[in-house]
Design a protein around this motif. Structure first.
Motif, PDB file in Angstrom:
ATOM      1  N   LEU A 131       0.935  -1.217  -0.103  1.00  0.00           N
ATOM      2  CA  LEU A 131      -0.197   0.069   0.029  1.00  0.00           C
ATOM      3  C   LEU A 131       0.993   1.312  -0.125  1.00  0.00           C
ATOM      4  N   ALA A 132       1.979   1.044   0.676  1.00  0.00           N
ATOM      5  CA  ALA A 132       2.932   2.389   0.747  1.00  0.00           C
ATOM      6  C   ALA A 132       3.370   2.575  -0.581  1.00  0.00           C
ATOM      7  N   GLU A 133       3.955   1.695  -1.402  1.00  0.00           N
ATOM      8  CA  GLU A 133       4.318   2.055  -2.924  1.00  0.00           C
ATOM      9  C   GLU A 133       3.169   2.430  -3.610  1.00  0.00           C
ATOM     10  N   ILE A 134       1.962   2.174  -3.600  1.00  0.00           N
ATOM     11  CA  ILE A 134       0.695   2.894  -4.279  1.00  0.00           C
ATOM     12  C   ILE A 134       0.664   4.331  -3.622  1.00  0.00           C
ATOM     13  N   LYS A 135       0.536   4.506  -2.414  1.00  0.00           N
ATOM     14  CA  LYS A 135       0.564   5.858  -1.994  1.00  0.00           C
ATOM     15  C   LYS A 135       1.567   6.729  -2.471  1.00  0.00           C
ATOM     16  N   ASN A 136       2.797   5.981  -2.609  1.00  0.00           N
ATOM     17  CA  ASN A 136       4.090   7.189  -2.897  1.00  0.00           C
ATOM     18  C   ASN A 136       3.907   7.237  -4.252  1.00  0.00           C
ATOM     19  N   ASN A 137       3.237   6.416  -5.137  1.00  0.00           N
ATOM     20  CA  ASN A 137       3.345   6.706  -6.698  1.00  0.00           C
ATOM     21  C   ASN A 137       2.127   7.867  -6.742  1.00  0.00           C
ATOM     22  N   LYS A 138       0.975   7.774  -6.220  1.00  0.00           N
ATOM     23  CA  LYS A 138       0.070   8.733  -6.302  1.00  0.00           C
ATOM     24  C   LYS A 138       0.593  10.279  -5.766  1.00  0.00           C
ATOM     25  N   GLU A 139       1.498  10.189  -4.885  1.00  0.00           N
ATOM     26  CA  GLU A 139       2.192  11.547  -4.525  1.00  0.00           C
ATOM     27  C   GLU A 139       2.931  12.098  -5.530  1.00  0.00           C
ATOM     28  N   LEU A 140       3.613  11.063  -6.367  1.00  0.00           N
ATOM     29  CA  LEU A 140       4.369  11.524  -7.442  1.00  0.00           C
ATOM     30  C   LEU A 140       3.634  11.739  -8.711  1.00  0.00           C
ATOM     31  N   GLY A 141       2.318  11.744  -8.729  1.00  0.00           N
ATOM     32  CA  GLY A 141       1.558  11.942  -9.973  1.00  0.00           C
ATOM     33  C   GLY A 141       1.426  10.799 -10.936  1.00  0.00           C
ATOM     34  N   ILE A 142       1.941   9.691 -10.323  1.00  0.00           N
ATOM     35  CA  ILE A 142       1.901   8.279 -11.074  1.00  0.00           C
ATOM     36  C   ILE A 142       0.436   7.715 -11.094  1.00  0.00           C
ATOM     37  N   LYS A 143      -0.145   7.260 -12.165  1.00  0.00           N
ATOM     38  CA  LYS A 143      -1.777   6.699 -12.157  1.00  0.00           C
ATOM     39  C   LYS A 143      -1.557   5.405 -11.588  1.00  0.00           C
ATOM     40  N   VAL A 144      -2.406   4.960 -10.748  1.00  0.00           N
ATOM     41  CA  VAL A 144      -2.513   3.790  -9.658  1.00  0.00           C
ATOM     42  C   VAL A 144      -3.668   3.234 -10.085  1.00  0.00           C
TER      43      VAL A 144
END
Length: 285
Positions: free
Chosen positions: A71-84
Motif C-alpha cells: 500500500l505504501a508503494e501505491i501511496k508513494n506513486n500517487k504523490e508522484l502523480g503516477i496513475k495507480v
C-alpha cells in the motif's frame, strides 16, 4: 484516539497519505491491546506481511511488526502523480487490515499458551503444535501450514474481526469483498481448494470451522530431520529411536503428533519451560 476521526479516514482511505493509513492501523492495535490487556511492542515497517519477532524485547514483551509496503508503494506513486490501480489500492488496504488482525490473534495465542496459560483442548493442541514446530524447525510454516491450528485460528479470527471493523466504521466494504481479498492475497498462495472455500463470508467461515483442529496427515518429517542442526540430530538418533520407530508404525495422526511432541521435548528440553501447559497437561492425565 477519536473514533470519528478514524472512521472518516477509513471511509476516505483512497485520499489518505500512508501516514494517515498508519493512524488507522495504530488505532486497531491500540484498541485490541486494551481489549486483550496484553502488553506488546508494535511497529509498522516498510516491508511485506506481518510477523511476531522470535525474540522478545528487553522487558520481555512480544514484538509485533506489520508491513505496509504494497500500500505504501501505491501511496508513494500517487504523490508522484503516477496513475495507480484504484481496485488494487482498495485490495491492499483491506489486506493490511486483515494481516493486522491476523498477527494480533497470534499475540493472544502466545499469551494463552505461554505468558498467562489457559488450559483447555485448544490451548493444549496449540502448545503441542508449537513445541513440535520449535524443535522440528519448519514443521508448521514449510510443510503443515494449511492444517495448523494456530494459523487457521488466526485466519478465521482475522476474517471475522476485519468484517466487524469495516461494519463498525460504516464503510461500503462488504464481508464478501473481504473474503475475495483474503482468497486473492493470502489463501491463493496456500494449498487450499478455493472452490471448496466458496465465495461468501459464511462459506469460508464454515470451511475454517470444519477443518479447525483436525489433522489429516503429517508432512515433511524426513526432510525436516535431514535439515536439523547436528546436535539435535544426534539426540534424535541416540535417544529417540524407539519413539521414532513407534511414530513410523503408528497410523493414528493424533498419536503421531503426541510422539513428535515427546521427541521434541527430548531434543529441546528448554521448551518445557517455554510452554508451561505441557507439564500441566501431563499432570492432568
Amino acid at each position: 484516539m477519536n473514533i470519528e476521526y478514524i472512521k472518516s479516514k477509513v471511509n476516505n482511505y483512497e485520499s489518505c497519505s500512508i501516514e494517515e493509513i498508519e493512524e488507522i492501523i495504530n488505532y486497531i492495535v491500540y484498541t485490541k491491546k486494551k481489549e486483550l490487556g496484553i502488553n506488546f511492542e508494535f511497529e509498522i515497517v516498510y516491508d511485506e506481511g506481518g510477523r511476531i519477532k522470535g525474540e522478545r524485547s528487553i522487558d520481555g514483551s512480544w514484538q509485533l511488526e506489520i508491513g505496509e509496503l504494497p500500500l505504501a508503494e501505491i501511496k508513494n506513486n500517487k504523490e508522484l502523480g503516477i496513475k495507480v490501480d484504484s481496485d488494487e489500492e482498495r485490495k491492499c488496504f483491506i489486506e493490511l487490515v486483515l494481516q493486522t488482525f491476523h498477527e494480533l490473534r497470534h499475540i493472544k495465542q502466545n499469551n494463552d499458551i505461554q505468558d498467562n496459560p489457559i488450559f483447555n483442548e485448544e490451548t493444549s493442541k496449540m502448545t503441542r503444535e508449537s513445541i513440535i514446530n520449535d524443535s522440528f524447525i519448519g514443521f508448521r510454516n514449510r510443510f503443515n501450514y494449511e492444517q495448523s491450528m494456530t494459523e487457521i485460528d488466526a485466519m478465521r479470527a482475522s476474517l471475522q474481526e476485519t468484517v466487524f471493523f469495516f461494519k463498525t466504521m460504516e464503510t461500503d466494504i462488504t464481508s464478501d469483498e473481504v473474503v475475495s481479498v483474503m482468497k486473492e492475497k493470502e489463501l491463493s498462495y496456500l494449498n487450499y481448494n478455493l472452490l471448496e472455500l466458496g465465495d461468501s463470508y459464511e462459506s469460508v467461515m464454515a470451511y475454517f470451522n470444519q477443518i479447525y483442529g483436525k489433522i489429516i496427515d503429517i508432512k515433511g518429517i524426513p526432510a525436516i530431520i535431514q535439515s536439523l542442526p547436528e546436535d539435535k540430530k544426534e539426540i534424535l538418533y541416540s535417544q529417540c529411536q524407539d519413539l521414532m520407530n513407534c511414530y513410523n508404525l503408528e497410523t493414528d495422526v493424533e498419536k503421531k503428533m503426541d510422539l513428535l511432541q515427546e521427541m521434541s521435548l527430548i531434543m529441546s528440553p528448554e521448551l518445557r519451560q517455554k510452554y508451561p501447559l505441557i507439564d500441566f497437561k501431563i499432570n492432568k492425565k
